[in-house]
Design a protein around this motif. Structure first.
Motif, PDB file in Angstrom:
ATOM      1  N   ASN A   1      -3.751  22.092  -2.414  1.00  0.00           N
ATOM      2  CA  ASN A   1      -2.366  22.246  -2.838  1.00  0.00           C
ATOM      3  C   ASN A   1      -2.301  23.131  -4.064  1.00  0.00           C
ATOM      4  OD1 ASN A   1      -2.487  19.041  -1.863  1.00  0.00           O
ATOM      5  ND2 ASN A   1      -0.936  20.367  -0.978  1.00  0.00           N
TER       6      ASN A   1
ATOM      7  N   GLU B   1       3.260  24.914   7.413  1.00  0.00           N
ATOM      8  CA  GLU B   1       3.057  23.500   7.702  1.00  0.00           C
ATOM      9  C   GLU B   1       3.977  22.979   8.806  1.00  0.00           C
ATOM     10  OE1 GLU B   1       2.347  20.930   4.474  1.00  0.00           O
ATOM     11  OE2 GLU B   1       2.026  22.560   3.048  1.00  0.00           O
TER      12      GLU B   1
ATOM     13  N   HIS C   1      -2.275  21.519   6.998  1.00  0.00           N
ATOM     14  CA  HIS C   1      -3.243  20.613   6.393  1.00  0.00           C
ATOM     15  C   HIS C   1      -3.894  19.707   7.426  1.00  0.00           C
ATOM     16  CE1 HIS C   1      -2.641  21.699   2.299  1.00  0.00           C
ATOM     17  NE2 HIS C   1      -1.345  21.433   2.323  1.00  0.00           N
TER      18      HIS C   1
ATOM     19  N   TYR D   1     -11.667  21.498  -0.692  1.00  0.00           N
ATOM     20  CA  TYR D   1     -10.523  21.218   0.149  1.00  0.00           C
ATOM     21  C   TYR D   1     -10.695  20.000   1.053  1.00  0.00           C
ATOM     22  CZ  TYR D   1      -6.876  21.874   3.617  1.00  0.00           C
ATOM     23  OH  TYR D   1      -5.823  21.686   4.451  1.00  0.00           O
TER      24      TYR D   1
ATOM     25  N   ARG E   1      10.375  13.950  -2.414  1.00  0.00           N
ATOM     26  CA  ARG E   1       9.701  13.984  -3.721  1.00  0.00           C
ATOM     27  C   ARG E   1      10.623  13.963  -4.929  1.00  0.00           C
ATOM     28  NH1 ARG E   1       6.099  18.385  -1.023  1.00  0.00           N
ATOM     29  NH2 ARG E   1       4.902  16.986   0.317  1.00  0.00           N
TER      30      ARG E   1
ATOM     31  N   GLU F   1      -2.959  20.442 -16.329  1.00  0.00           N
ATOM     32  CA  GLU F   1      -3.060  21.887 -16.420  1.00  0.00           C
ATOM     33  C   GLU F   1      -1.680  22.557 -16.453  1.00  0.00           C
ATOM     34  OE1 GLU F   1      -4.960  25.126 -13.439  1.00  0.00           O
ATOM     35  OE2 GLU F   1      -5.948  23.169 -13.530  1.00  0.00           O
ATOM     36  N   ARG F   2      -0.723  21.979 -15.712  1.00  0.00           N
ATOM     37  CA  ARG F   2       0.572  22.633 -15.568  1.00  0.00           C
ATOM     38  C   ARG F   2       1.685  21.879 -16.282  1.00  0.00           C
ATOM     39  NH1 ARG F   2       1.934  26.242 -11.222  1.00  0.00           N
ATOM     40  NH2 ARG F   2       2.456  27.166 -13.215  1.00  0.00           N
TER      41      ARG F   2
ATOM     42  N   SER G   1       3.249  23.507  -6.512  1.00  0.00           N
ATOM     43  CA  SER G   1       3.117  23.563  -5.064  1.00  0.00           C
ATOM     44  C   SER G   1       3.516  22.214  -4.497  1.00  0.00           C
ATOM     45  CB  SER G   1       1.686  23.862  -4.694  1.00  0.00           C
ATOM     46  OG  SER G   1       0.915  22.703  -4.868  1.00  0.00           O
ATOM     47  N   GLY G   2       3.686  22.198  -3.187  1.00  0.00           N
ATOM     48  CA  GLY G   2       4.112  20.974  -2.529  1.00  0.00           C
ATOM     49  C   GLY G   2       3.245  19.777  -2.891  1.00  0.00           C
ATOM     50  N   GLY G   3       1.942  19.971  -2.854  1.00  0.00           N
ATOM     51  CA  GLY G   3       1.048  18.864  -3.127  1.00  0.00           C
ATOM     52  C   GLY G   3       1.125  18.390  -4.570  1.00  0.00           C
ATOM     53  N   GLU G   4       1.188  19.348  -5.451  1.00  0.00           N
ATOM     54  CA  GLU G   4       1.291  18.984  -6.868  1.00  0.00           C
ATOM     55  C   GLU G   4       2.566  18.177  -7.113  1.00  0.00           C
ATOM     56  OE1 GLU G   4      -0.980  22.874  -8.792  1.00  0.00           O
ATOM     57  OE2 GLU G   4       1.125  23.011  -8.245  1.00  0.00           O
TER      58      GLU G   4
ATOM     59  N   GLU H   1       2.286  13.443   3.011  1.00  0.00           N
ATOM     60  CA  GLU H   1       2.824  14.555   3.779  1.00  0.00           C
ATOM     61  C   GLU H   1       2.523  15.877   3.089  1.00  0.00           C
ATOM     62  OE1 GLU H   1       7.043  14.507   4.617  1.00  0.00           O
ATOM     63  OE2 GLU H   1       6.932  16.679   4.886  1.00  0.00           O
ATOM     64  N   GLY H   2       1.934  16.778   3.836  1.00  0.00           N
ATOM     65  CA  GLY H   2       1.701  18.121   3.314  1.00  0.00           C
ATOM     66  C   GLY H   2       0.600  18.206   2.283  1.00  0.00           C
ATOM     67  N   LEU H   3      -0.279  17.242   2.239  1.00  0.00           N
ATOM     68  CA  LEU H   3      -1.330  17.298   1.231  1.00  0.00           C
ATOM     69  C   LEU H   3      -2.683  17.645   1.844  1.00  0.00           C
ATOM     70  CD1 LEU H   3      -0.546  14.368  -1.187  1.00  0.00           C
ATOM     71  CD2 LEU H   3       0.365  16.673  -1.072  1.00  0.00           C
ATOM     72  N   ALA H   4      -3.466  18.325   1.053  1.00  0.00           N
ATOM     73  CA  ALA H   4      -4.804  18.673   1.504  1.00  0.00           C
ATOM     74  C   ALA H   4      -5.649  17.407   1.647  1.00  0.00           C
ATOM     75  CB  ALA H   4      -5.455  19.598   0.488  1.00  0.00           C
TER      76      ALA H   4
END
Ligand code: ATP
Ligand code: ATP
Ligand code: MG
Ligand code: MG
Lengths: 295, 380, 334, 247, 233
Positions: D37, D171, D202, D241, E88, E125-126, E135-138, E162-165
């Motif tokens: 991500n 996605e 993913h 990853y 989210r 970090e951010r 990003s989506g995951g963050e 959802e949508g996470l690595a």
């Protein structure tokens, strides 16, 4: 004698200062609009009417209760702020789930009603409100005669603008407000009483307008129409500034005040459209406004 | 005699908008006073006054005018504040062959190119204001002028007319600055006027614009600095709104002042009892117009338009408003105008006692010669 | 899958329903037209003509807000601007009335193109404010320009002969001319909305980003709708100048822009004939209030607020949404 | 090769979201873009479709340099994307959603003088697309009333309606129930027969099943590239990853 | 002692469409529960109704013995329920850290900021960048992290993976386990069955606005065929 564009330097400085004074009103008003818009997503068309209300409350306080300018400067914003809060709570708050345009239309109706009522009661001609004795007279600055009261307006508006900005950008309360703008439901689900926050915000915005109104009372005739045309100019200021930022509203307010002031010297006929022209140019080059965040 | 047993007069003006203080509901009151003073009847027919608020919209005004004429048997319409309304209603009156008497609008067009055989203009117009203030003031010593002019036709014509009289009387115009209509802050313009060094600053604007210019001129100490302010269209109602503190020393021209003659004062008091305000030239003019109209019906022996118009053109006007006024072939009622100065707060002892009369401008000077008015009805 | 089966069924029913609905709508339409055709016998013709002009104006405005979701706060510029253009062409250049009106329409369209060019750069409330500001500029232009005759306005505009034949100074002729223009205007709007182009407009209103990613140049579609709306507003304004025989500043003020919003809102945003009712109500109200003791602005303001708070769908919209309305086969879109 | 990028870079302020990315997307292949991500995948999509303008690098589509083009033009040239957050026209029916997408390529977008029924000739093609993604029963349902997963399926259908040369899917399986995943994977496989597909995903099982080529992005740079097996065995990719999980 | 959260015969509507048709479920103190179900069966709706976001509701919701039906939305969190929505809900005008600090602390026992940053180094970090520039995951991590500070007793999560690595999914699994170990109660909606099966104590299966099955993790192997049929996993 030094001249700038054919105008004596002294006169030029004088006009610059006058522009700054008018910019103070633009800044205060566009700030109030930006606060309300930023948090409620409502374009407060009644802002001009609330500005007028501020001046009128000060006038009526003086006429009926003998309340002086300094107290009025505190009481009038409070009264108008409460009135705003009441309107928000009972009516405006029902419109948040809808397209923001309904908020605009509602406040448009509100503005008509308030102005109509005052016109009915007090007529369209202005009424006088005198400069407080301690600020009467003026100072000779060398390049111009500056009425003391106008100097006071610049200072106090700067303070008010800065204070509001700090409140919203730098405090916890401010972060609640900003978050609530984006997702009311979620902020509420976090345990924050958002409806109350919004009421306070609208009250604050209205109070800022009223504050500007009291400041204006000794300079302009206190008239039911005093806010009507002003509000459109302030809208343009807001578009130029970009609604994303409170700071933008303030800075643009002062800048356009000055731009307008200079136009009054170089090309007076255009002084009422210069802000609109600037708006058009800014829209072409930076559609989001000078300080707008969304591109 | 009156065709339908009743003579109906309509007072059509702005009662909720920017000009509501100028004439407004009080004009209606003045009209009713005239009818009462006349005895409530003419030629045995009862006289009725009705009123409507045209909201400054010519289309609403013409709708009402048409309906009044067509379905409510209104015989004459008066007041008609705002030139766009006055011109529109005068056109309809002409088409319908009905009498209109304008007391609220300023444009000379009404008795110029767009004049009507049944249309009359009472009280004042831009020309007479310019003559009064421009001409008479120069004679009083105000011989260099700077204009603060509202940037539209009305402002230009006031400025131009006034400047002409200033020059004709030996004065000079040192400059002018055009300000947009409905400006709120005049300080820039006032500073320019101040630095011009002219003795008189002529305010060729109206309403709130004039009030604000005067108020801010006081703030910047312009009158205190020795310059003189001359408002080209300003009436008692507005002086009252501004207050003597700010308005003192202002020069202006009006066709009427309640405290000028005992008769006028008596009328003023009666008017005050009904409205809480003293009349200005629009109110008094409306009173005079109604009264004169009733007299004309009496004289003509009928309320038929042609005959009444003829009588109106012929009869002299003598009432609290005008002394020996006469009506020109173009419909202009010609009477004296007065140059006034606003008193200082200390000089005014009675409430609403605001003016000193500086000069009287004889009617023939104050108004355009009908022969030169450009009205097609007049043989030039 | 039970619910799916159900939806298909409703789908089928809707089709039968909509067939019935359209015949009912047609019926209403014919009755309405017939009423308008005989109306001058009962009501004051100039009043009726004024009503028709404002109704068309409101419908043109509604084309924008109702079908593309753009709230213009500057439509007075097109309406009042066209009135000036038409009045000038007819009075000073001695054009025939139909050419004069077309000139007004053309002028309004050009004006729409210019204002639209700037305004469509932003959406929602910004759009409203920009149109407001630009139309205010146009107002100042009209105030100062020579040909508008300042606050006197262009007065005494001749109605002339339609196509050089029909004398429009005869009230009845003028009325049927106005009615014809109104009907044509409405037909144009109806076709425009229910066309492939209209469908794209609708989708842009729904999700602009998605429309872009499907390859639509969203800006051009919006501008197209804006110009169309401006031109139709101009049509109304041009005819109004002939009806009243003058063109004045009143019609270019921002208060006029506010009024047309009120008309549309009151009648029902996004309904084809709602604005007609809204215009009727507002015009009647103003006429009535002129002779009453009630201050017009207050009443207008209160009606505005009440409308937004209590019946947003407007008179016609509420009717469509009501039980009776739905039984008759109307459906409200928004 | 239909779409290629060279030295693509994007800075946000002083943050390098994408740097020096080379990418080649080929006809009739499914190309996966994966990565942790925040690696910059969506940003790359935005760059390719011109929703963002790259701070460096060039993009070529079908031999034309599109680096300075507007997004709608790029879309008309045949590069079409889906959004990570579902994008449908909520108050249009499923059918109308698809028809709107079909209008432009069929020259039925600007006719303001023709009746709506002119669009009926699009129905056949629309119904084909709708049934291809299994939404036939919901044909007349408003898009807003569909569940999240079904909205995504609808979005894919509208995207396919443009018959794009290159399809960018961000996605597509996110938030989808198991049965839909299989269906959509099938659809993607199918459509890739005569066009290029670039997708961010993913769900590694899907990537393994349907993708011919995989690019792994990390911190805005390309970490690894190759077919799924090569990439998934790369230890750096596993750390950055995939973690310890098996696809 | 009864369940921490008790839901009985819960109905809910969106306008006129009836979405929940009598949901029954209970969540014990310290349990980790997962609701499974196909798209659109009403999982999200169930969570939103429990939170009080959907006010058109009928039935019973008790939290720690207290009737929640009459509690206004902004008091729900103070009762001890925290919510991470499906979309989210990160605030764009706030920085990452402001987002983190936004929800008021409602009880003791929440995590400290340091602990949170340790768990989610990306966020550290951010921390000064605007929330939605993540990003989506963050964003998903931020949304969870945000609630951990507040000290709520029940955490409601809508599809947190959802949508996470995959690495992040694993990490979230670990976090959830840690939270559970601290005694937090967790109610989860999840499409990612593989993930859910590893962390939940108990499952509810939802269909057409009702719970149609309820079984502990130990019964999972026996239920696989049924789940396969219903969910396609
Ligand atoms: N407009 C922007 N301004 C500043 N930073 C941004 C912006 N857009 C994205 N970023 C940053 O760029 C990085 C890459 O974001 P991107 O959305 O491309 O990631 P991603 O690979 O799609 O991740 P995910 O799989 O979580 O969706 C992130 O760290 C994000 O915070
Ligand atoms: N705002 C809404 N208005 C009307 N109906 C809605 C709304 N949101 C959801 N629905 C409907 O309610 C039903 C349940 O939706 P919900 O979002 O609870 O499903 P879900 O189980 O969470 O699905 P998913 O797994 O796709 O997120 C669906 O049929 C959906 O179409
Ligand atoms: Mg992404
Ligand atoms: Mg869900």
């Amino acid at each position: 004698m030094t001249t700038i564009f054919g105008i004596p330097l002294q006169a030029f400085l004088g006009q610059l200062l006058i522009g700054l004074i008018n910019g103070s009103f633009y800044a205060l008003l566009s700030l109030g609009l930006a606060v309300i818009f930023g948090l409620l997503r409502v374009i407060n068309f009644a802002h001009g009417a609330q500005y007028m209300l501020g001046a009128f409350v000060a006038l009526l306080l003086l006429q009926y209760l003998g309340v002086n300018y300094w107290l009025a400067l505190l009481i009038a914003p409070l009264v108008v702020g409460l009135f705003g809060a009441l309107i928000e709570r009972t009516m405006l708050s029902r419109l948040y789930d809808l397209d923001p345009l309904y908020g605009l239309l509602f406040t448009f109706g509100l503005a008509l009603t308030i102005e109509g009522t005052f016109r009915y009661l007090y007529g369209a001609a202005g009424q006088p409100y005198s400069v407080p004795p301690s600020l009467a007279g003026g100072t000779n600055l060398g390049f111009m005669f500056l009425p003391n009261y106008r100097g006071w307006v610049v200072v106090v508006s700067l303070v008010a603008c800065l204070g509001t900005w700090l409140l919203i950008e730098k405090t916890k309360l401010g972060s609640y407000l900003r978050a609530a703008t984006e997702n009311t439901v979620l902020v509420q689900a976090f345990g924050i009483n958002v409806p109350l926050l919004l009421t306070l915000t609208y009250g604050l915005g209205a109070a800022l307008a009223a504050f500007a109104g009291v400041l204006a009372a000794p300079i302009y005739q206190v008239s039911p129409l005093m806010g009507t045309n002003l509000i459109i100019v302030v809208f343009a200021v807001v578009v130029v500034g970009g609604m994303g930022s409170i700071l933008g509203a303030i800075v643009t307010g002062y800048m356009l005040g000055i731009a307008e002031g200079l136009t009054k010297v170089f090309y007076p006929e255009a002084s009422n459209i210069v802000i609109f022209v600037i708006m058009a140019i800014v829209l072409l080059l930076r559609p989001a406004g000078l300080f707008g965040k969304d591109a | 005699d009156a065709s339908d047993g009743v003579v109906k007069i309509g007072i059509l003006n702005d009662q909720s908008g920017v000009y509501a203080n100028f004439g407004g509901k009080y004009s209606y009151e003045a009209a009713k006073m005239a009818v009462e003073d006349y005895g409530g009847k003419v030629l045995g027919a009862s006289v009725e006054v009705i009123t409507a608020d045209h909201q400054n919209k010519p289309d609403i005004a013409s709708n009402i005018a048409r309906q009044w004429y067509d379905t409510e048997q209104v015989d004459a319409i008066m007041e008609l504040t705002t030139s766009s309304v006055a011109l529109a209603v005068q056109a309809i009156s002409k088409e319908k062959k009905k009498i209109d008497i304008v007391t609220g609008a300023a444009t000379t067009e009404l008795t110029g190119a767009q004049c009507s055989p049944y249309g009359f203009h009472w009280a004042y117009d831009t020309y007479s204001l310019a003559v009064g203030t421009g001409g008479a003031l120069v004679k009083e010593g105000g011989d260099t002028w700077f204009f603060l002019t509202a940037d539209y036709a009305f402002g230009y014509s006031l400025e131009e007319n006034t400047a002409n009289f200033v020059k004709a009387n030996g004065g000079t115009v040192s400059g002018a600055v055009r300000h947009p209509l409905a400006t709120t802050d005049y300080s820039s313009f006032l500073l320019q006027a101040q630095s011009s060094g002219a003795k008189v600053i002529g305010l060729a604007n109206a309403g709130l614009d004039t009030s604000n210019s005067i108020k801010q001129a006081a703030e910047f100490g312009i009158v205190a600095g020795g310059q003189r302010l001359a408002a080209l269209l300003f009436t008692l109602a507005e002086v009252h709104g501004l207050g003597l503190e700010a308005a003192q020393g202002l020069t202006l021209t009006e066709g009427f002042y309640w405290n000028r003659t005992p008769e006028a004062a008596e009328f003023g008091k009666r008017f005050f009892d009904r409205t809480g305000a003293m009349p200005n030239m629009v109110h008094a003019g409306t009173y005079s117009a109604v009264l004169q109209y009733l007299k004309a019906i009496e004289k003509a022996g009928t309320d038929e338009t042609e005959a009444v118009a003829k009588a109106l053109h012929e009869m002299p006007v003598n009432d609290i408003f005008a002394e020996n006024g006469k009506v020109g072939a173009n419909g202009r009622m010609i009477h004296d105008m007065y140059l006034m100065e606003v008193k200082k707060p200390g000089e005014s002892d009675v409430a609403w006692d605001y003016y000193k009369v500086l000069a009287t401008i004889p009617g023939d000077e104050a108004f355009i010669d009908p022969a030169k008015s450009g009205c097609p009805l007049v043989s030039q | 899958m039970a619910d799916m089966a159900e939806t298909t069924e409703t789908g089928g029913r809707t089709e039968a329903h909509s067939a019935m609905a359209s015949s009912i709508r047609l019926g209403f339409l014919l009755v309405g037209l017939a009423a308008l055709a005989v109306a001058p016998a009962f009501l004051y013709p100039v009043f009726l003509m004024k009503l028709l002009c404002f109704a068309l104006f409101a419908c043109a405005f509604n084309l924008l807000i109702g079908y593309t979701g753009l709230l213009s706060f500057g439509h007075a510029a097109f309406f009042g601007g066209a009135a000036y253009f038409t009045a000038h062409a007819v009075k000073e250049w001695h054009w025939t009335p139909e050419l004069g009106v077309l000139f007004g329409v053309f002028g309004a369209a050009v004006l729409g193109l210019v204002i639209g060019f700037f305004a469509i750069r932003r959406q929602g409330i910004y759009f409203a404010m920009i149109t407001l500001a630009l139309s205010q500029m146009f107002y100042f232009f009209c105030l100062q320009a020579e040909f508008t005759k300042g606050e006197d306005g262009i007065q005494g505009v001749p109605r002339g002969h339609l196509f050089g034949l029909v004398d429009l100074s005869v009230s009845t002729n003028m009325y049927y001319f106005t009615l014809a223009v109104f009907v044509i205007g409405l037909l144009i709007i109806w076709r425009f909305v229910n066309s492939p182009f209209g469908m794209i407009l609708k989708s842009i209103r729904e999700n602009e980003q998605r429309a872009v990613s499907l390859g639509y140049s969203v800006q051009y579609y919006k501008l197209g709708a804006f110009v169309m709306s401006a031109a139709l507003a101009g049509l109304a304004g041009g005819v109004k100048a002939l009806v009243f025989q003058f063109a004045t500043l009143t019609d270019v003020t921002w208060q006029m822009s506010g009024e047309v919003i009120l008309m549309t809102l009151l009648g029902g945003i996004g309904t084809l004939i709602g604005p007609v009712f809204g215009a009727g109500l507002v015009v009647t109200l103003q006429n009535y209030l002129a002779t009453s003791d009630f201050p017009v602005t207050i009443v207008t303001g209160v009606v505005f607020m009440a409308c937004v708070l209590l019946f947003r769908r407007g008179v016609v919209g509420e009717f469509y949404a009501s039980r009776l309305g739905r039984r008759l086969g109307f459906e409200h879109r928004r | 090769m239909v779409l290629s990028a060279r030295g693509l870079g994007m800075r946000f302020g002083d943050f390098n979201a994408v740097s020096n990315v080379d990418l080649d997307v080929h006809h009739a292949r499914v190309h996966a873009l994966i990565g942790p991500n925040g690696a910059g995948k969506t940003t790359v999509f935005n760059l390719l479709t011109k929703f963002l303008t790259p701070t460096s690098g060039t993009i070529t589509l079908l031999g034309t340099d599109i680096t300075g083009m507007a997004p709608d033009r790029v879309a008309r040239m045949g590069l079409v994307r889906s959004f990570q957050i579902s994008a449908v026209f909520p108050h249009l029916s499923v059918l109308d959603n698809v028809r709107v997408a079909l209008q432009r390529p069929n020259g039925l977008a600007t006719q303001f003088w023709r009746p709506l029924s002119a669009l009926d000739r699009l129905n056949e093609r629309a119904d084909q697309l709708i049934s291809a993604v299994g939404l036939s029963e919901a044909r007349n349902v408003m898009a807003a009333d569909l569940s999240y997963g079904r909205k995504r399926v609808l979005e894919i259908a509208t995207t396919l309606a443009l018959d794009p040369k290159v399809l960018l899917l961000d996605e597509p399986m996110a938030g989808m129930g198991g049965e839909d995943v299989a269906v959509v994977a099938g659809i993607i496989r199918n459509v890739a027969r005569d066009r290029a597909v670039l997708m961010v995903e993913h769900n590694l099982k899907v990537v393994a099943d349907i993708c011919d080529h995989v690019t792994v992005l990390q911190r805005g740079e390309i970490l690894a590239e190759g077919d799924y097996r090569t990439v998934s065995e790369d230890p750096r990719v596993r750390v950055a990853y995939m973690g310890t999980e098996e696809a | 002692m009864g369940a921490l959260l008790q839901v009985g015969n819960l109905h809910a509507w969106y306008g006129e469409s009836h979405v929940l048709h009598g949901v029954d479920m209970s969540v014990g103190e310290g349990e980790m529960i997962t609701i499974l179900g196909r798209n659109g069966v009403g999982k999200t709706t169930t969570l939103r109704t429990i939170m009080g976001i959907i006010r058109q509701r009928r039935g019973e919701i008790r939290f720690a013995g207290r009737d929640m039906l009459s509690v206004p939305l902004h008091r729900t969190a103070h009762a001890g329920i925290g919510f991470v929505p499906e979309e989210r809900g990160i605030f764009a005008s706030l920085t990452v850290e402001e987002n983190l600090l936004l929800p008021p602390v409602v009880a003791d026992g929440g995590m400290a900021l340091d602990e949170i940053y340790e768990l989610f180094p990306n966020l550290l970090e951010r921390r000064t960048s605007p929330g939605t520039k993540l990003s989506g995951g963050e964003q998903q991590m931020l949304a969870m992290a945000r609630i951990l500070r507040t000290g709520v007793r029940l955490l409601i999560l809508d599809e947190p993976t959802e949508g996470l690595a995959p690495v992040i999914v694993q990490r979230i699994g670990e976090v959830l386990r840690k939270l559970k170990a601290r005694g937090m109660t967790i109610l989860l909606v999840e499409q990612n069955f593989r993930f859910a099966s590893k962390i939940a104590d108990r499952f509810y299966l939802m269909d057409h606005g009702r719970m149609v099955a309820d079984f502990p993790v130990s019964e999972l192997p026996d239920r696989m065929t049924m789940l396969h049929k219903v969910l396609g996993v």
